[in-house]
Design a protein around this motif. Structure first.
Motif, mmCIF file in Angstrom:
data_model
loop_
_atom_site.group_PDB
_atom_site.id
_atom_site.type_symbol
_atom_site.label_atom_id
_atom_site.label_comp_id
_atom_site.label_asym_id
_atom_site.label_seq_id
_atom_site.Cartn_x
_atom_site.Cartn_y
_atom_site.Cartn_z
ATOM 1 N N THR A 40 0.828 -1.210 0.000
ATOM 2 C CA THR A 40 0.000 0.000 0.000
ATOM 3 C C THR A 40 0.858 1.254 0.000
ATOM 4 O O THR A 40 0.621 2.192 -0.777
ATOM 5 C CB THR A 40 -0.941 0.017 1.216
ATOM 6 O OG1 THR A 40 -1.770 -1.150 1.184
ATOM 7 C CG2 THR A 40 -1.822 1.257 1.207
ATOM 8 N N SER A 41 1.869 1.283 0.852
ATOM 9 C CA SER A 41 2.709 2.477 0.943
ATOM 10 C C SER A 41 3.493 2.704 -0.350
ATOM 11 O O SER A 41 3.623 3.844 -0.813
ATOM 12 C CB SER A 41 3.670 2.378 2.129
ATOM 13 O OG SER A 41 4.540 1.272 1.989
ATOM 14 N N VAL A 42 3.986 1.634 -0.958
ATOM 15 C CA VAL A 42 4.726 1.784 -2.214
ATOM 16 C C VAL A 42 3.793 2.283 -3.317
ATOM 17 O O VAL A 42 4.179 3.115 -4.149
ATOM 18 C CB VAL A 42 5.405 0.456 -2.615
ATOM 19 C CG1 VAL A 42 5.998 0.552 -4.019
ATOM 20 C CG2 VAL A 42 6.503 0.102 -1.614
ATOM 21 N N GLY A 43 2.552 1.812 -3.306
ATOM 22 C CA GLY A 43 1.574 2.310 -4.272
ATOM 23 C C GLY A 43 1.291 3.788 -4.082
ATOM 24 O O GLY A 43 1.181 4.546 -5.056
ATOM 25 N N VAL A 44 1.184 4.214 -2.828
ATOM 26 C CA VAL A 44 0.952 5.632 -2.534
ATOM 27 C C VAL A 44 2.178 6.458 -2.929
ATOM 28 O O VAL A 44 2.051 7.546 -3.507
ATOM 29 C CB VAL A 44 0.615 5.835 -1.042
ATOM 30 C CG1 VAL A 44 0.589 7.323 -0.689
ATOM 31 C CG2 VAL A 44 -0.729 5.198 -0.711
ATOM 32 N N ILE A 45 3.360 5.946 -2.642
ATOM 33 C CA ILE A 45 4.591 6.638 -3.042
ATOM 34 C C ILE A 45 4.611 6.841 -4.551
ATOM 35 O O ILE A 45 4.953 7.923 -5.050
ATOM 36 C CB ILE A 45 5.836 5.846 -2.578
ATOM 37 C CG1 ILE A 45 5.993 5.952 -1.057
ATOM 38 C CG2 ILE A 45 7.098 6.351 -3.277
ATOM 39 C CD1 ILE A 45 7.023 4.999 -0.473
ATOM 40 N N ALA A 46 4.224 5.812 -5.294
ATOM 41 C CA ALA A 46 4.199 5.908 -6.757
ATOM 42 C C ALA A 46 3.283 7.035 -7.218
ATOM 43 O O ALA A 46 3.651 7.844 -8.085
ATOM 44 C CB ALA A 46 3.735 4.581 -7.357
ATOM 45 N N ASP A 47 2.091 7.099 -6.638
ATOM 46 C CA ASP A 47 1.141 8.131 -7.050
ATOM 47 C C ASP A 47 1.586 9.521 -6.598
ATOM 48 O O ASP A 47 1.327 10.516 -7.290
ATOM 49 C CB ASP A 47 -0.253 7.807 -6.513
ATOM 50 C CG ASP A 47 -0.925 6.680 -7.289
ATOM 51 O OD1 ASP A 47 -0.622 6.527 -8.491
ATOM 52 O OD2 ASP A 47 -1.744 5.950 -6.698
ATOM 53 N N CYS A 48 2.253 9.593 -5.457
ATOM 54 C CA CYS A 48 2.793 10.884 -5.009
ATOM 55 C C CYS A 48 3.847 11.389 -5.992
ATOM 56 O O CYS A 48 3.868 12.578 -6.348
ATOM 57 C CB CYS A 48 3.394 10.755 -3.612
ATOM 58 S SG CYS A 48 2.178 10.614 -2.278
ATOM 59 N N ILE A 49 4.724 10.491 -6.437
ATOM 60 C CA ILE A 49 5.736 10.867 -7.434
ATOM 61 C C ILE A 49 5.052 11.336 -8.713
ATOM 62 O O ILE A 49 5.431 12.353 -9.309
ATOM 63 C CB ILE A 49 6.674 9.678 -7.731
ATOM 64 C CG1 ILE A 49 7.497 9.318 -6.498
ATOM 65 C CG2 ILE A 49 7.602 10.010 -8.910
ATOM 66 C CD1 ILE A 49 8.262 8.004 -6.632
ATOM 67 N N LYS A 50 4.037 10.607 -9.123
ATOM 68 C CA LYS A 50 3.298 10.951 -10.347
ATOM 69 C C LYS A 50 2.736 12.363 -10.270
ATOM 70 O O LYS A 50 2.849 13.144 -11.229
ATOM 71 C CB LYS A 50 2.171 9.943 -10.553
ATOM 72 C CG LYS A 50 1.251 10.245 -11.724
ATOM 73 C CD LYS A 50 0.132 9.212 -11.792
ATOM 74 C CE LYS A 50 -0.860 9.534 -12.906
ATOM 75 N NZ LYS A 50 -1.953 8.525 -12.965
ATOM 76 N N HIS A 51 2.154 12.706 -9.129
ATOM 77 C CA HIS A 51 1.483 13.999 -9.007
ATOM 78 C C HIS A 51 2.446 15.150 -8.728
ATOM 79 O O HIS A 51 2.240 16.260 -9.226
ATOM 80 C CB HIS A 51 0.410 13.932 -7.919
ATOM 81 C CG HIS A 51 -0.716 13.005 -8.239
ATOM 82 N ND1 HIS A 51 -1.464 13.114 -9.388
ATOM 83 C CD2 HIS A 51 -1.215 11.928 -7.570
ATOM 84 C CE1 HIS A 51 -2.387 12.156 -9.418
ATOM 85 N NE2 HIS A 51 -2.242 11.420 -8.330
ATOM 86 N N MET A 52 3.512 14.896 -7.962
ATOM 87 C CA MET A 52 4.416 16.019 -7.672
ATOM 88 C C MET A 52 5.454 16.211 -8.775
ATOM 89 O O MET A 52 6.199 17.191 -8.767
ATOM 90 C CB MET A 52 5.076 15.880 -6.302
ATOM 91 C CG MET A 52 6.029 14.749 -6.083
ATOM 92 S SD MET A 52 6.775 14.869 -4.410
ATOM 93 C CE MET A 52 7.332 13.191 -4.162
ATOM 94 N N GLU A 53 5.517 15.290 -9.719
ATOM 95 C CA GLU A 53 6.377 15.405 -10.893
ATOM 96 C C GLU A 53 7.806 15.794 -10.493
ATOM 97 O O GLU A 53 8.405 15.141 -9.651
ATOM 98 C CB GLU A 53 5.746 16.371 -11.897
ATOM 99 C CG GLU A 53 4.361 15.900 -12.347
ATOM 100 C CD GLU A 53 3.851 16.621 -13.558
ATOM 101 O OE1 GLU A 53 4.652 16.953 -14.449
ATOM 102 O OE2 GLU A 53 2.627 16.847 -13.628
ATOM 103 N N GLU A 54 8.346 16.882 -11.082
ATOM 104 C CA GLU A 54 9.746 17.215 -10.793
ATOM 105 C C GLU A 54 9.971 17.606 -9.340
ATOM 106 O O GLU A 54 11.114 17.707 -8.891
ATOM 107 C CB GLU A 54 10.243 18.334 -11.717
ATOM 108 C CG GLU A 54 9.618 19.700 -11.484
ATOM 109 C CD GLU A 54 8.383 19.936 -12.346
ATOM 110 O OE1 GLU A 54 8.029 21.114 -12.548
ATOM 111 O OE2 GLU A 54 7.776 18.950 -12.807
#
Length: 236
Positions: A40-54
């Protein structure tokens, strides 16, 4: 975790500042002894990276270390989420040197994914590799990687990962990549399959880009489309 995800969606690149506060907690859960907490946490990390971009750039080293470890997790779901996350990190982060120096390790850890009978793991591995190529094509041994990737296509389950795969392919052709051109006969049946039903295989934008590629191939080497009536009709 839901709060972090919601904030990342709302704040976009500005979420990078918030990551200083929530990142430590998410990283802690990513190393939990409980598989469900790790996945779950790795999935959330992935989406956080996606949204915060650079905005993820200052944290690239920290994220890379955790996600590389999770690529070898004993839990399939965690490994699958890690592949998605690390692909996002490669394409969103501007820390080029930190990202590319880990390409060899990432590809090595993704190799076992190809032996697992899990469509989701395969699909996420394909998406990860495609994002790596889009971000830094010169850091990927395309002569080895593209044939392996082509052998896994078209995707069977996670159609979301079709977007990076076919955007990557279009990008290679636009850049006159000779490895891609040399594999056109292998790619044509794959393209024909994803431009056929079901429609949800591709987003409208990706579909349009692929149709433009088909039209380009029809003009430059029309013979490769023989036998694929749906492509020929799209090319005219």
């Amino acid at each position: 975790m839901d709060v972090a995800l919601g904030l990342s969606k709302a704040l976009g690149t500005q979420f990078g500042e918030i990551w200083k506060l929530v990142g430590t907690l998410l990283m802690k859960y990513a190393s939990s002894s409980e598989a469900v907490e790790r996945s779950t946490s790795v999935g959330v990390i992935a989406d956080c990276i996606k949204h915060m971009e650079e905005g993820c750039t200052p944290y690239t080293s920290q994220l890379m270390k955790v996600l590389l470890r999770r690529l070898s997790d004993e839990d399939q779901e965690t490994r699958s989420n890690a592949a998605y996350a690390i692909g996002m990190l490669c394409i969103k982060s501007h820390a080029v040197q930190e990202v590319t120096r880990n390409y060899g390790a990432i590809l090595s850890k993704l190799e076992p994914f190809l032996q697992v009978q899990s469509h989701r793991m395969l699909d996420n591995a394909c998406g990860c590799i495609s994002r790596m190529i889009m971000a830094h094509p010169d850091s990927v041994p395309l002569g080895d990687v593209l044939p392996a990737l082509a052998g896994l296509l078209p995707l069977k389950e996670d159609y979301e990962e079709n977007e990076p795969i076919y955007k990557m392919l279009v990008q290679l052709y636009k850049n006159s990549n000779q490895t891609a051109f040399g594999m056109t006969q292998q790619f044509v049946p794959i393209i024909a399959a994803v431009l056929s039903p079901p429609e949800e295989q591709l987003t409208p934008e990706t579909r349009e880009e692929l149709i433009e590629l088909v039209q380009f191939l029809f003009k430059t080497e029309s013979g490769v489309l023989q036998g694929y009536d749906n492509l020929i009709s799209l090319a005219n």
